[in-house]
Design an enzyme around this catalytic site. Structure first.
Site, short mmCIF file in Angstrom:
data_model
loop_
_atom_site.label_atom_id
_atom_site.label_comp_id
_atom_site.label_asym_id
_atom_site.label_seq_id
_atom_site.Cartn_x
_atom_site.Cartn_y
_atom_site.Cartn_z
N GLU A 751 -1.77 -43.37 -42.99
CA GLU A 751 -1.80 -43.11 -44.44
C GLU A 751 -0.43 -43.21 -45.10
O GLU A 751 -0.02 -42.35 -45.88
CB GLU A 751 -2.45 -41.75 -44.72
CG GLU A 751 -3.90 -41.70 -44.26
CD GLU A 751 -4.53 -40.33 -44.38
OE1 GLU A 751 -3.87 -39.39 -44.87
OE2 GLU A 751 -5.72 -40.19 -43.99
N GLU A 852 -12.88 -45.27 -39.89
CA GLU A 852 -13.33 -43.88 -40.03
C GLU A 852 -14.51 -43.77 -41.00
O GLU A 852 -14.53 -42.92 -41.87
CB GLU A 852 -12.18 -42.99 -40.52
CG GLU A 852 -10.94 -43.03 -39.67
CD GLU A 852 -9.81 -42.16 -40.23
OE1 GLU A 852 -10.11 -41.24 -41.04
OE2 GLU A 852 -8.65 -42.38 -39.85
#
Length: 974
Positions: A751, A852
């Site tokens: 991220e 994910e």
């Protein structure tokens, strides 16, 4: 009282009996068959009050059971009670249900299953389960069970326990059977039952008896006694009373029912009995704050006070009262009290300790509580294994704030019936619901939100934005007119429409428009937003960086009826002018899109195959029957797994059968492997990796670093820059050296589009250096970037354009970026928007993985549609090389209403859809060998079996279809 003979049928009766103490202190009330009864016994010579509620008894039954006839013979007595004679007071007496309903007393325990052999070579294998009580440091530590509701005062009980011992002691040691008798507002008493001197060889019978003249508030039976350090072995425990049985003893023991109170003293009727403070003090009240705080139910409530840590609260030990693989629901009534205690989160948490001392904290529920009123805290949990200890507690508010608890109950969670698929009447897909989109009638249908000005001008694009063209129905070009909003003094000011009567529940809507900003300094965020009653819904975002028109796209869905739905365009800084052209909002036809994707999939994921047969007797091969079956598609479909899941064999079976890749939820993250500086824990990651290796599951490494500051351990944040650099190098070398060659992928720095902790501390080069060092340590691993909201158009920080720029920048610095990770935590996905992001990213030529994926909807049919969108878009795009789900089992996912399998193992509609797609993507063919000695078909990539059947033989061969554009010719010699 007299019960008249003419009363018949079913009726309800409440009897209040006032009984005075007799000389022998032995008053017994027998209620065989009563549905429920509650007994309150006073001690010390005061009168005793017994309240009985009986439902569904006939008049004659009531008379017989309450007022027993003197004429009844002893023989009749025996006949009436014979069916209860064999009832055992001890539930799960032989540990066939592991440690269900048993609790350890400051030690650990586990069950040796039947047929597993002996334990430490001491007791012979008797072919049945038995418990081992271990880690004992005191003689009194052992195994116990609450038998309060299954015994009565005045009855004679016999005890028979089959026990053994194991350990280093000389000669023999004693095993004792004891009762702990708990009285409200009085000292706890202990009643010795029996003692047996045992050796380390074989099993021994401990026998004894007891009788209670009065009934305590709580009766605990337990076994204790062997020397500290030795293990207590228990094969079975039987407590019976042939002449004293009742309905309570006859309840089935195979499952935990509401009557088997998981929470003792749930409403504080017995003050703080069974409750304690977790690092703080607990107090029982009937009111507080000058009677301004009163219980909302019952007469009492408790407070957890003098809290100095956020985890301090009120707790109860529920060891042995909950079973593995069953879903439970906790419901509590809570509020806050104290200075500056206006509002804070209260959390319900379950702490469990396994037999190997492994600890786990399970978050059950969270609610925002206040000091103004009571609120309900509710949530569910499930245990994959049978813990040696289980404690439920409340925590969360800041230190100094009291947690008030009126009641807390835990019951086996009720399974709600699955919702039907939503019925949407008169749905017109691809039709715009915005009034006067083309602005042919000026600003009719529009209004300015806030004190701003709105007008119409010309000069905007005439074409529909690209993301909407494939899903919008018949449409004309745009008019070239646009709305300009000026005099904006707040970011939320812009053009708006009310669309309450035009949106339908559970339909997925796509949003599309052109936007532009002028008179602004620097990049500006523009978004399409919806006000749904008092909630804000994101309909799409874009960053506008220059005086050009930009496409904005997004989606939304409304799942409960709203009084008002308003759409508006907003975002730029106050003072900037906002321009909007061609706003379209329309429901998407997902099934039409699916048909399109099926055709793309046929081209991308299949290959022509020619099976060419040869043999000593080629002539006899002609017209031989051929049957081709695909065993597995080679496309990677994986899931997130956690160490605690591995204790549930049902979870393991589903995972191994339906996935071929895995990623660990938290076990490989830095805060798990080194929570404290220099104290490493790779145990859980090792166990997961071993499980995957045994089952031929490939694994992604997630993640080496996590760039978001809130995920960085406190000890790392406290380091100076030199020590931080050293810590990062140690993390890289420690992790990648330990697991070299074992993880196929690594998410190097998670991220980076949403965090910059390490970069701000150590400079811009640190990101590229992480990739370089990782590649140096494990050249075989493909190194990924990984981020969220890349594919859905709802986050300007991680748009496809910005993600591409980020990857190119890393590569320019020499970072060996080998793959693009898109997390895929998405709401109401729209195929063309997802596909547009994939198309843009594919120009980099790197493999794209959804890493994910989860979708959330309270209606599992709509959830199944959402999941199908993501899977079909991925499988139909040539740049996508794998899809990993972020879990599939209820209560073990990061988002609610995202699971495929319900908590207790039942497949829901989303799970059924996943399996149906997996089955659709397997190829099967049958026919005969042609005159060229060949059999041709087109099949998905993966592994196959082929059967050849003639009148005299049947032969099975295997082969693999790899990726490729040309026809694959496979020679088979039979």
């Amino acid at each position: 009282q007299n019960v008249k003979n003419d009363i018949s049928g079913q009726f309800h009766i409440r009897a209040i009996l006032i009984l005075f103490r007799k000389k022998n202190n032995n008053i017994i009330l027998r209620l065989v068959g009563a549905r429920s009864f509650h007994k309150i016994f006073s001690r010390g010579g005061r009168r005793r009050r017994i309240c009985i509620e009986m439902k569904g008894l006939s008049a004659s039954s009531f008379a017989r059971r309450i007022f027993k006839s003197n004429s009844q013979s002893p023989k009749e007595n025996r006949e009436n009670t014979s069916s209860y004679d064999a009832m055992n007071v001890i539930l799960n007496h032989d540990f066939s249900e592991e440690l269900h309903l048993w609790r350890t007393n400051c030690c650990n325990a586990f069950v040796v299953p039947a047929g597993s052999g002996n334990y430490k070579g001491t007791a012979e294998d008797v072919g049945c389960s038995y418990a081992v009580v271990t880690n004992r440091t005191e003689c009194w530590q052992g195994l116990e069970q609450d038998i309060t509701s299954r015994i009565s005062a005045g009855c004679d009980y016999t005890v028979s326990a089959c026990v053994g011992v194991s350990g280093t002691f000389h000669g023999s040691t004693d095993v004792l059977a004891t009762l702990r008798l708990v009285y409200q507002n009085a000292d706890t008493d202990y009643l010795f039952i029996s003692k047996k001197s045992v050796t380390g060889e074989g099993w021994h019978m401990l026998e004894g008896s007891f009788s209670l003249s009065t009934m305590p508030d709580q009766v605990i039976f337990y076994l204790e006694g062997p020397s500290p350090g030795s293990d207590l072995l228990i094969k079975s425990v039987i407590i019976t009373s042939p002449g004293c049985t009742d309905y309570e003893s006859s309840r089935p023991t195979s499952s935990c029912t509401d009557d088997e109170k998981i929470i003792v003293n749930a409403n504080f009727d017995y003050s703080l009995n069974s409750w304690s403070g977790r690092g703080c003090k607990v107090v029982c009240h009937d009111c507080m704050a000058d009677a301004n705080i009163n219980p909302t139910s019952g007469k009492y409530f408790a407070s957890a006070t003098e809290r100095t840590q956020s985890w301090n609260g009120i707790q109860q030990d529920i060891t042995g009262r909950v079973k593995r693989k069953l879903a439970y629901e906790m419901t509590a009534i809570v509020r806050l009290y104290g200075h500056n205690a206006n509002c804070a989160d209260v959390r319900g948490t379950l702490w469990v300790q396994a037999a190997d001392n492994r600890e786990q904290y399970i978050g059950i529920a969270k609610v925002q509580a206040t000091d103004k009123d009571w609120v309900q805290l509710q949530g569910k949990f499930l245990l994959n294994d049978s813990p040696s200890k289980a404690v439920i507690f409340l925590e969360g508010p800041p230190p100094g704030t009291d947690i008030l608890l009126n009641s807390l109950v835990v019951n086996h969670a009720v399974k709600p019936p699955p919702p039907p698929p939503p019925v949407v009447e008169n749905a017109v897909f691809g039709v715009n619901i915005i009034t006067n989109t083309h602005l042919n009638n000026g600003t009719n249908g529009w209004f300015p939100l806030g004190n701003c000005r709105m007008s119409v001008q010309t000069g905007s694009p005439h074409i529909i934005p690209p993301m909407a063209r494939d899903s919008l129905g018949s449409h004309e070009n745009l008019s070239g007119r646009y709305i300009v909003v000026t005099n904006r003094t707040e970011t939320w000011m812009g053009p708006a429409q009310v669309i309450t009567d035009k949106v339908k529940l559970y339909l997925t809507y796509q949003v599309s428009a052109w936007v532009k900003v002028r008179h602004a300094s620097g990049p500006q965020n523009v978004s399409v937003a919806l006000g749904v009653d008092d909630q804000w819904v994101n309909g799409g975002q874009v960053e506008v960086t220059d005086d050009q028109w930009h496409e904005i796209g997004g989606s939304f869905r409304i799942e409960k009826q709203a009084a008002k739905v308003m759409v508006y365009v907003q975002g730029p800084a106050a003072g900037a002018d906002l321009m909007v052209a061609g706003l379209h909002i329309f429901p998407v036809d997902r099934h039409a899109r699916f048909n399109h994707l099926k055709r793309r999939t046929e081209k991308i994921r299949k290959r022509d195959v020619i099976l060419k047969f040869s043999g000593s007797d080629s002539f006899r091969l002609l017209a031989t029957s051929v049957k081709v079956r695909q065993k597995q598609n080679s496309f990677p479909f994986g899931s997130c797994i956690c160490r605690t899941n591995m204790d549930n064999e049902d979870f393991n079976d589903f995972f191994v059968k339906n996935f071929n890749w895995a990623v660990f939820g938290n076990e490989l993250k830095w805060y798990s492997t080194e929570a404290q500086r220099g104290k490493f824990n790779y145990r859980e990651a090792d166990e997961l990796l071993d499980f995957c290796t045994r089952n031929s599951i490939q694994v992604r490494g997630h993640c080496i670093f996590w760039e978001v500051e809130s995920t960085v351990q406190e000890w790392i944040r406290s380091l100076n820059n030199n020590d931080l650099t050293t810590a990062l190098q140690s993390r890289l070398s420690g992790l990648l050296t330990r697991y070299k060659g074992k993880f196929k992928h690594y998410d190097v720095n998670n991220e980076m589009m949403h965090g910059s902790y390490y970069q701000e501390r150590l400079g811009k080069d640190i990101w590229a250096n992480m990739f370089k060092k990782a590649h140096q340590l494990d050249p075989s691993a493909v190194l990924f970037v990984n981020d969220y909201h890349v594919e859905d158009g709802c986050d300007t920080r991680s748009s496809p354009e910005k993600y591409i720029e980020h990857i190119l920048d890393l590569q320019d610095q020499g970072a060996p970026v080998g793959g693009i990770g898109i997390q895929g935590h998405i709401d109401c996905p729209v195929g063309p928007i997802v596909c547009s992001a994939l198309d843009k990213l594919s120009i980099l030529g790197l493999p794209i993985w959804f890493t994910e994926v989860d979708v959330s909807c309270n209606n599992e049919h709509v959830r199944a549609d959402d999941l199908e969108v993501m899977l079909r878009e991925s499988f139909a795009h040539p740049a996508v090389e794998g899809v990993i789900l972020w879990g599939f089992w209820e209560l073990f996912m990061s988002r609610e209403n995202a699971h495929l399998v319900n908590a207790e193992g039942e497949l829901n509609e989303a799970g059924k859809r996943y399996l149906a797609l997996k089955q659709e993507w397997l190829s099967h063919a049958h026919g005969h060998i042609d005159d060229q000695g060949q059999f041709s078909f087109r099949g998905f990539h993966g592994s196959y079996e082929v059967d050849f059947v003639t009148a005299s033989m049947k032969i099975t061969k295997t082969f693999v279809v790899d990726k490729g554009d040309d026809a694959l010719v496979i020679s088979i010699d039979i």
